[in-house]
Every structure is written in C-alpha cells, then in structure tokens.
Design a protein around this motif. Sequence first.
Motif, mmCIF file in Angstrom:
data_model
loop_
_atom_site.group_PDB
_atom_site.id
_atom_site.type_symbol
_atom_site.label_atom_id
_atom_site.label_comp_id
_atom_site.label_asym_id
_atom_site.label_seq_id
_atom_site.Cartn_x
_atom_site.Cartn_y
_atom_site.Cartn_z
ATOM 1 N N LEU A 179 -4.500 -1.273 7.359
ATOM 2 C CA LEU A 179 -3.072 -0.974 7.389
ATOM 3 C C LEU A 179 -2.574 -1.188 8.806
ATOM 4 O O LEU A 179 -3.235 -0.786 9.764
ATOM 5 C CB LEU A 179 -2.797 0.481 7.019
ATOM 6 C CG LEU A 179 -3.109 0.975 5.627
ATOM 7 C CD1 LEU A 179 -2.978 2.493 5.590
ATOM 8 C CD2 LEU A 179 -2.158 0.348 4.621
ATOM 9 N N PHE B 253 -0.772 -5.036 5.048
ATOM 10 C CA PHE B 253 -1.888 -4.379 4.379
ATOM 11 C C PHE B 253 -2.748 -5.415 3.684
ATOM 12 O O PHE B 253 -2.240 -6.346 3.073
ATOM 13 C CB PHE B 253 -1.323 -3.382 3.352
ATOM 14 C CG PHE B 253 -2.221 -3.067 2.195
ATOM 15 C CD1 PHE B 253 -3.414 -2.392 2.385
ATOM 16 C CD2 PHE B 253 -1.860 -3.416 0.902
ATOM 17 C CE1 PHE B 253 -4.239 -2.089 1.310
ATOM 18 C CE2 PHE B 253 -2.660 -3.106 -0.181
ATOM 19 C CZ PHE B 253 -3.861 -2.440 0.030
ATOM 20 N N SER B 254 -4.071 -5.258 3.788
ATOM 21 C CA SER B 254 -4.961 -6.173 3.065
ATOM 22 C C SER B 254 -6.378 -5.634 3.048
ATOM 23 O O SER B 254 -6.755 -4.795 3.878
ATOM 24 C CB SER B 254 -4.960 -7.557 3.719
ATOM 25 O OG SER B 254 -5.681 -8.481 2.921
ATOM 26 N N ILE C 291 -4.713 5.122 -1.020
ATOM 27 C CA ILE C 291 -3.816 3.977 -1.189
ATOM 28 C C ILE C 291 -3.611 3.726 -2.680
ATOM 29 O O ILE C 291 -4.571 3.577 -3.436
ATOM 30 C CB ILE C 291 -4.387 2.718 -0.526
ATOM 31 C CG1 ILE C 291 -4.384 2.876 0.991
ATOM 32 C CG2 ILE C 291 -3.592 1.473 -0.936
ATOM 33 C CD1 ILE C 291 -4.958 1.689 1.726
ATOM 34 N N ALA D 160 0.863 -1.183 0.000
ATOM 35 C CA ALA D 160 0.000 0.000 0.000
ATOM 36 C C ALA D 160 0.896 1.228 0.000
ATOM 37 O O ALA D 160 1.655 1.451 0.939
ATOM 38 C CB ALA D 160 -0.906 -0.002 1.231
#
Length: 204
Positions: free
Chosen positions: A58, A46-47, A83, A27
């Motif tokens: 984050l 990050f996902s 992002i 990100a």
Amino acid sequence: MLLELENMEKSDVYHALTQVVVPRPVAWVLSSNQQGALNLAPFSYFSAVCSDPPLIMLSIGSKPDGSPKDTYANIADTEKFVIHIAGSDLATKVTHSSVTLPRGESEIELCDLETTDVDGFDLPRIVGPKIAMSCSLYQQQEIGNAPQRLIFGRIEKIWLDDAVVEVDQQGRPKIDAALVDPLARLGGSDYQTFGDVVTVPRPA
C-alpha cells in the motif's frame, strides 16, 4: 500530447498518473488504533508484490494538513490490518469512507457497515465484500518528497465468500471474478466495474 512531468505541478502529476495507470485495484483497508477504534479507508496505489512470502503493498499519502493518515498511524502502531476487495454494489460506501474524520471516529459507523470476526486474527472484516485479506506489517519505508509511506503487509489469511469460489482439478481455489465484480479506480471520481473476460493462452 507529450507530458513532461519534470515541469508539472505536483497536483497535475498526480492527476496524470491516476489517468494513465488504469485500472487500479482498490484496497479497502480496515485498521485499528491502540484503543480499539476501527478505521476504514480506500487506497488505489496498491498491488500484490511477492508470493513467498505473500506480500501486498500500500502507498499511503498524508492528510490535507500534512499529518499521517489514520490508516498508516494505525498499522504502524498495531501492525495489523485487513484489506477488502469491494464489489461495485459498494462503490458509494467505498467513496464515502475516504472522508477525513477526526482521529478515533469510525468510517464504519458513517457508512452504516457491519463487521464480523475472522477466526484466529485480531481484527474483524467488513460484511459485504467477497474477499478479505488479514495482514500483518512486514516492512515500511518512506519515499518521495511529500513523503509517501509504503506499507508492505504479509497476508496471513484470505477469507472468500463461498458463493464466488470453487475448487479446480488441482485442488486449488478458483475465484469467479465476475461474481466478485471488483471495483477498479480510473481517473478523477470514475470507477470501472467488471466486464468481459478475455482468455489468451500463454506461450509454451
């Protein structure tokens, strides 16, 4: 080899995690302080975590001196951030933007980057990445002993470069990942760039 994390130093645990949880999307986060100074920094903890509402997560550590990173401070103050998913052509600039600068100095100038406005959103996006997600702060919390600061952001808008997206038969956007060529983090200073696509049908 068996790693017993309970008996390892914190720095060694971090090293191990970043070696085994691979690849990790990066990100590239643009934020602003209350005076309008822009900050840009990469994060690979990050996902995406939820689609209703559309949320991303984050995990942000601290500066070397233990103070909060500018990205966290900015998001906590303004509740807005963007992002970006950067391609391999931007690997050097993504890495250089991780430098620790005095608060208020911009990595955008350091990395010779440009920004452009996003319609209906307070912050601009970086010119170059093929994907940019305009987000508002949904929730935050602290975990761990350091601590780590978890930011949950609600995605309000997704900007896509027209060159990497088409509309499928259901009227949904279909992104050509090979054209995005997203960077992914491995351990240490290593990145993974985009490779072959393997399609395996899901069971009925």
